[in-house]
Design a protein around this motif. Sequence first.
Motif, mmCIF file in Angstrom:
data_model
loop_
_atom_site.group_PDB
_atom_site.id
_atom_site.type_symbol
_atom_site.label_atom_id
_atom_site.label_comp_id
_atom_site.label_asym_id
_atom_site.label_seq_id
_atom_site.Cartn_x
_atom_site.Cartn_y
_atom_site.Cartn_z
ATOM 1 N N GLY A 194 0.806 -1.220 0.000
ATOM 2 C CA GLY A 194 0.000 0.000 0.000
ATOM 3 C C GLY A 194 0.834 1.263 0.000
ATOM 4 O O GLY A 194 2.066 1.220 0.099
ATOM 5 N N LYS A 195 0.159 2.393 -0.098
ATOM 6 C CA LYS A 195 0.834 3.685 -0.026
ATOM 7 C C LYS A 195 1.173 4.030 1.418
ATOM 8 O O LYS A 195 0.617 3.474 2.344
ATOM 9 N N GLY A 196 2.095 4.971 1.591
ATOM 10 C CA GLY A 196 2.329 5.529 2.914
ATOM 11 C C GLY A 196 3.585 5.041 3.610
ATOM 12 O O GLY A 196 3.907 5.543 4.681
ATOM 13 N N THR A 212 6.143 7.869 2.993
ATOM 14 C CA THR A 212 5.521 9.099 3.488
ATOM 15 C C THR A 212 5.513 9.102 5.016
ATOM 16 O O THR A 212 5.807 10.116 5.645
ATOM 17 N N MET A 248 1.631 -1.668 5.284
ATOM 18 C CA MET A 248 0.690 -0.787 4.618
ATOM 19 C C MET A 248 -0.013 -1.598 3.512
ATOM 20 O O MET A 248 0.613 -1.952 2.513
ATOM 21 N N SER A 249 -1.281 -1.877 3.724
ATOM 22 C CA SER A 249 -2.026 -2.684 2.759
ATOM 23 C C SER A 249 -2.843 -1.781 1.856
ATOM 24 O O SER A 249 -3.461 -0.823 2.324
ATOM 25 N N THR A 254 1.033 10.043 10.346
ATOM 26 C CA THR A 254 2.387 10.388 9.892
ATOM 27 C C THR A 254 2.419 10.452 8.366
ATOM 28 O O THR A 254 3.020 11.363 7.793
ATOM 29 N N ALA A 255 1.780 9.499 7.715
ATOM 30 C CA ALA A 255 1.752 9.500 6.253
ATOM 31 C C ALA A 255 0.926 10.671 5.722
ATOM 32 O O ALA A 255 1.231 11.241 4.675
ATOM 33 N N GLY A 277 3.137 13.539 5.871
ATOM 34 C CA GLY A 277 4.088 13.403 4.771
ATOM 35 C C GLY A 277 3.484 13.914 3.462
ATOM 36 O O GLY A 277 4.148 14.588 2.669
ATOM 37 N N LEU A 278 2.211 13.603 3.238
ATOM 38 C CA LEU A 278 1.505 14.132 2.060
ATOM 39 C C LEU A 278 1.476 15.655 2.085
ATOM 40 O O LEU A 278 1.597 16.306 1.034
ATOM 41 N N ARG A 309 4.381 17.171 0.445
ATOM 42 C CA ARG A 309 4.291 17.219 -1.025
ATOM 43 C C ARG A 309 3.405 18.371 -1.480
ATOM 44 O O ARG A 309 3.715 19.058 -2.450
ATOM 45 N N THR A 319 -5.766 3.197 2.431
ATOM 46 C CA THR A 319 -4.666 2.357 2.894
ATOM 47 C C THR A 319 -4.965 1.912 4.309
ATOM 48 O O THR A 319 -5.374 2.707 5.151
ATOM 49 N N ASP A 320 -4.800 0.621 4.535
ATOM 50 C CA ASP A 320 -4.982 0.062 5.863
ATOM 51 C C ASP A 320 -3.613 -0.169 6.470
ATOM 52 O O ASP A 320 -2.825 -0.945 5.956
ATOM 53 N N MET A 321 -3.299 0.566 7.541
ATOM 54 C CA MET A 321 -2.036 0.388 8.237
ATOM 55 C C MET A 321 -2.225 -0.716 9.282
ATOM 56 O O MET A 321 -2.909 -0.526 10.293
ATOM 57 N N SER A 322 -1.609 -1.865 9.043
ATOM 58 C CA SER A 322 -1.770 -2.993 9.958
ATOM 59 C C SER A 322 -0.571 -3.071 10.883
ATOM 60 O O SER A 322 0.569 -2.900 10.459
#
Lengths: 201, 201
Positions: A32-34, A37, A182-183, B37-38, B41-42, B45, B180-183
């Motif tokens: 996934g994204k991030g 980042t 990150m999925s 955090t991501a 980060g965006l 940009r 995005t799923d942060m696992s």
Amino acid sequence: MPQGQPTVVPDDGLTTRQRRNRPLVLVHTGVGKGKSTAAFGLALRAWNQSWPVGVFQFVKSAKWRVGEERALRVLGESGEGGTVAWHKMGEGWSWLQRSQQDAISSEEAAREGWEQVKRDLAAETYRLYVLDEFAYPMHWGWVDTDEVVSVLRDRPGTQHVVITGRNAPQKLLDFADLVTDMSKVKHPMDAGQKGQRGIEW
Amino acid sequence: MPQGQPTVVPDDGLTTRQRRNRPLVLVHTGVGKGKSTAAFGLALRAWNQSWPVGVFQFVKSAKWRVGEERALRVLGESGEGGTVAWHKMGEGWSWLQRSQQDAISSEEAAREGWEQVKRDLAAETYRLYVLDEFAYPMHWGWVDTDEVVSVLRDRPGTQHVVITGRNAPQKLLDFADLVTDMSKVKHPMDAGQKGQRGIEW
């Protein structure tokens, strides 16, 4: 984020404070994204703590982090917070001579980047290392994962290291203190939309 | 990140460029680290693109984003890149009067934050909105998810919106362009280590 009391209190002879401030190895992996980042978001926190930050971009193209690079450069030069050193493999590592930069293959460049990280860890140059996309050279076997784990395990002082990239080797995940996957649940590309400025880079 | 050609080219009457620059709704959810955090980060940009950035922190404590807030403030005032406006629910939204700030409940504050986001979307105040932890007030029913989706769907111009937080409602995920799923794979808390300065905030 997790808060409050840890569920396990280890019998490691450390005080809560010592344990709390133990240097960390963090890995952001998954499709996934991030991943990067979030690593650069961490760099903002490190900068705020006045830590010296070292970024090593293990990617051939330097296109994708222009926003982060400029932002961290402005922050590092602002006179507030910590310093930021930004190293790019894509343009040939700056510590190499011009002739070496031109002749080097991607594999050699990745290995040379890792050698510099080792030198900096030994010298305790930075307090946060962002090894961007460093999972790839390990995954591809260009850099030996066992050696990476060994060097990280024995690093001196209080040096945090965040490593990003898909396909992070299991041995690295086993060793790391914090691993986030990150999925991708949904991406505009699936609906026929290409990446755009300000969002993807 | 996905690169190259999209697998699907939609029959939407748009050119590749028009489709590419379509404003996005991004959601970072899941129980792992890196969601906010991501998102920040965006924001780097977006700043680099000279976009006006609006951050709305839908959390009671303002403790956890001190690094990001200071960094984005320094960037916004640097004379390079875009502007950054940072709004905190934790201290009572700044556009409220002092007496309102003191009297307001968390639920009312969340709702009031969303009302301001609506006003800013209508006025096209920002080009990137970071709605930090905004998934919670939706999850808790304080803010109506149907209304959020409807407002986002009808927003004018080119305004990107990134929403973070656990338990993002399914209706929001269905509508979002990128999810995005942060696992959490592994966290130092599991090994009895509490969060530390420079890493967790």
